[in-house]
Scaffold this active site. Structure first.
Site, short mmCIF file in Angstrom:
data_model
loop_
_atom_site.label_atom_id
_atom_site.label_comp_id
_atom_site.label_asym_id
_atom_site.label_seq_id
_atom_site.Cartn_x
_atom_site.Cartn_y
_atom_site.Cartn_z
N HIS A 120 0.15 14.29 -3.52
CA HIS A 120 -0.20 14.24 -2.11
C HIS A 120 -0.42 15.62 -1.52
CE1 HIS A 120 1.86 10.07 -2.00
NE2 HIS A 120 0.67 10.06 -2.56
N THR A 188 12.03 7.53 -4.42
CA THR A 188 10.82 7.03 -3.77
C THR A 188 10.97 5.55 -3.47
OG1 THR A 188 8.42 6.71 -3.94
CG2 THR A 188 9.66 6.70 -6.01
P1 NAD Z 1 -4.30 3.30 1.96
O1 NAD Z 1 -4.25 1.86 1.62
O2 NAD Z 1 -5.07 3.68 3.16
O3 NAD Z 1 -4.87 4.18 0.77
C1 NAD Z 1 -4.23 4.02 -0.43
C2 NAD Z 1 -5.12 3.09 -1.23
O4 NAD Z 1 -6.24 3.87 -1.58
C3 NAD Z 1 -4.41 2.61 -2.45
O5 NAD Z 1 -4.07 1.25 -2.34
C4 NAD Z 1 -5.42 2.90 -3.55
O6 NAD Z 1 -5.99 1.67 -3.97
C5 NAD Z 1 -6.53 3.72 -2.93
N1 NAD Z 1 -6.60 5.06 -3.50
C6 NAD Z 1 -6.28 6.19 -2.86
N2 NAD Z 1 -6.54 7.23 -3.66
C7 NAD Z 1 -7.02 6.74 -4.81
C8 NAD Z 1 -7.46 7.31 -6.03
N3 NAD Z 1 -7.53 8.64 -6.21
N4 NAD Z 1 -7.84 6.49 -7.02
C9 NAD Z 1 -7.77 5.17 -6.83
N5 NAD Z 1 -7.40 4.55 -5.71
C10 NAD Z 1 -7.03 5.35 -4.71
O7 NAD Z 1 -2.80 3.78 1.97
P2 NAD Z 1 -2.17 4.83 2.95
O8 NAD Z 1 -0.78 4.37 3.20
O9 NAD Z 1 -3.08 5.00 4.12
O10 NAD Z 1 -2.11 6.25 2.17
C11 NAD Z 1 -3.28 6.82 1.68
C12 NAD Z 1 -2.87 8.02 0.91
O11 NAD Z 1 -2.25 8.93 1.81
C13 NAD Z 1 -1.84 7.67 -0.16
O12 NAD Z 1 -1.97 8.53 -1.26
C14 NAD Z 1 -0.52 7.98 0.50
O13 NAD Z 1 0.51 8.31 -0.39
C15 NAD Z 1 -0.93 9.17 1.33
N6 NAD Z 1 -0.06 9.24 2.49
C16 NAD Z 1 0.50 8.06 2.88
C17 NAD Z 1 1.33 8.11 3.95
C18 NAD Z 1 2.04 6.82 4.31
O14 NAD Z 1 3.07 6.86 4.91
N7 NAD Z 1 1.43 5.70 3.85
C19 NAD Z 1 1.54 9.30 4.67
C20 NAD Z 1 0.90 10.44 4.23
C21 NAD Z 1 0.10 10.39 3.12
N1 APR Z 2 18.56 10.41 -3.62
C1 APR Z 2 17.66 9.50 -4.10
N2 APR Z 2 16.91 8.71 -3.31
C2 APR Z 2 17.08 8.83 -1.98
C3 APR Z 2 18.01 9.74 -1.40
C4 APR Z 2 18.75 10.56 -2.29
N3 APR Z 2 19.63 11.46 -1.84
N4 APR Z 2 17.92 9.63 -0.04
C5 APR Z 2 17.00 8.68 0.22
N5 APR Z 2 16.52 8.18 -0.95
C6 APR Z 2 15.48 7.17 -1.15
C7 APR Z 2 15.42 6.10 -0.08
O1 APR Z 2 16.28 5.03 -0.42
C8 APR Z 2 13.93 5.69 -0.18
O2 APR Z 2 13.78 4.68 -1.14
O3 APR Z 2 14.26 7.86 -1.07
C9 APR Z 2 13.24 6.96 -0.69
C10 APR Z 2 12.37 7.62 0.38
O4 APR Z 2 11.28 6.75 0.59
P1 APR Z 2 10.11 7.20 1.58
O5 APR Z 2 10.72 7.74 2.81
O6 APR Z 2 9.18 6.05 1.68
O7 APR Z 2 9.41 8.41 0.82
P2 APR Z 2 8.37 8.30 -0.37
O8 APR Z 2 8.70 7.15 -1.26
O9 APR Z 2 8.31 9.65 -0.98
O10 APR Z 2 6.98 8.00 0.40
C11 APR Z 2 5.80 7.97 -0.44
O11 APR Z 2 4.34 7.88 1.47
O12 APR Z 2 4.73 8.60 3.60
C12 APR Z 2 3.91 8.78 2.48
O13 APR Z 2 2.71 10.52 1.53
C13 APR Z 2 3.97 10.14 1.97
O14 APR Z 2 4.54 10.94 -0.20
C14 APR Z 2 4.91 10.00 0.80
C15 APR Z 2 4.65 8.61 0.32
#
Ligand code: NAD
Ligand code: APR
Length: 243
Positions: A120, A188
């Site tokens: 990311h 995660t």
């Molecule tokens: P979204 O549904 O808008 O986009 C994600 C979707 O796009 C996935 O289901 C996947 O099918 C497709 N996609 C994205 N990149 C791709 C790739 N390189 N190859 C194939 N498929 C791909 O989901 P979103 O929640 O809007 O997040 C979009 C991106 O931004 C994700 O990578 C996410 O981790 C990142 N992001 C998400 C958040 C969040 O909280 N969801 C916050 C910041 C960044």
């Molecule tokens: N050790 C292990 N896991 C933990 C701890 C800890 N000390 N503290 C919290 N967690 C776990 C929580 O239970 C949760 O499942 O970490 C996870 C955090 O989840 P999210 O807040 O959803 O973060 P993440 O999974 O990294 O989100 C994925 O979504 O928001 C976008 O782009 C952003 O990279 C991020 C992506």
């Protein structure tokens, strides 16, 4: 958990293809808020669509820049925690380790991990919102907002909602997962795709999948082993069991 950790240490010794896949939970013990924790998570207080999306940036770039400046300050003030340090030590001690992270805070690098696959992006790097060119380092001031040589606004080089992941990084991460003998999913929520699919891909190819998380996630019932604990506690115990 002691027996599970001893068994896992044995598996680590016999493994030459290890993937460590991390999310915001790995940085939680460094004081950086995760995204989805109900009370303390970033998304509990901010609307991610407004702050982590191209539409949000187009509508109000100054607010998006201010939010990332606030997040960057927290990252710079934070220190790598025992989870980051244990991960860097595992990379030094074991052959064939690939570190894949969804985190943008740069703490893996500061803990000594080299070249993690940053699915990311990275909060400390900038790119042009218009042409995508590398935007160098953060400016001294955000007034006026920094611009690219093409005249477009610069933005943090982080993947936003609705954006694609960097294709080459995702391909390398997917390849590592498909080759893995052992795949750790650490801190995660396993909710956000395509990153969240990596452990499932690895599992389908026969990897032994381990989840380290205090809470259950959609991956939990598919994992071969779930260690319900904080990464900063579990990973140093695993490292000690390797001795
Ligand atoms: P979204 O549904 O808008 O986009 C994600 C979707 O796009 C996935 O289901 C996947 O099918 C497709 N996609 C994205 N990149 C791709 C790739 N390189 N190859 C194939 N498929 C791909 O989901 P979103 O929640 O809007 O997040 C979009 C991106 O931004 C994700 O990578 C996410 O981790 C990142 N992001 C998400 C958040 C969040 O909280 N969801 C916050 C910041 C960044
Ligand atoms: N050790 C292990 N896991 C933990 C701890 C800890 N000390 N503290 C919290 N967690 C776990 C929580 O239970 C949760 O499942 O970490 C996870 C955090 O989840 P999210 O807040 O959803 O973060 P993440 O999974 O990294 O989100 C994925 O979504 O928001 C976008 O782009 C952003 O990279 C991020 C992506």
């Amino acid at each position: 958990m002691h027996a599970a950790i001893s068994d896992l240490a044995r598996r680590l010794r016999d493994c030459d293809r290890l993937v460590l896949f991390t999310g915001a939970g790995v940085s939680a013990e460094s004081g950086i808020p995760t995204f989805r924790d109900a009370q303390t998570g970033l998304w509990a207080r901010y609307s991610p669509e407004q702050l982590a999306s191209p539409e949000g940036f187009r509508a109000d770039p100054r607010t998006v820049w201010a939010w990332y400046a606030w997040r960057r300050e927290k990252c710079l003030a934070a220190a790598p925690n025992p989870a980051h340090l244990a991960i860097a030590e595992l990379q030094r001690r074991l052959p064939g380790v690939t570190l894949i992270t969804q985190n943008v805070d740069g703490l893996h690098q500061r803990a000594g991990s080299e070249a993690p696959l940053e699915l990311h992006g990275n909060l400390h790097r900038l790119k042009c919102f218009r042409c995508g060119a590398d935007g160098g380092d953060w400016p001294e001031t955000l007034d006026p907002l920094p611009r690219c040589v093409c005249g477009g606004l610069l933005r943090p080089a982080v993947v936003w909602f609705g954006e694609s992941l960097p294709g080459e990084v995702l391909a390398r991460a997917s390849e590592a997962g498909l080759q893995a003998g052992l795949f750790f999913s650490i801190g995660t929520s396993s909710l956000v795709y395509p990153a969240a699919d990596l452990p499932f891909q690895a599992k389908r190819r026969g990897a032994f999948v381990v989840e380290i998380n205090p809470q259950p996630t959609p991956l939990s019932r598919h994992a071969d082993l779930c260690l319900h604990g904080a990464a900063g506690g579990v990973l140093p115990r695993l490292l000690a069991a390797l001795e």
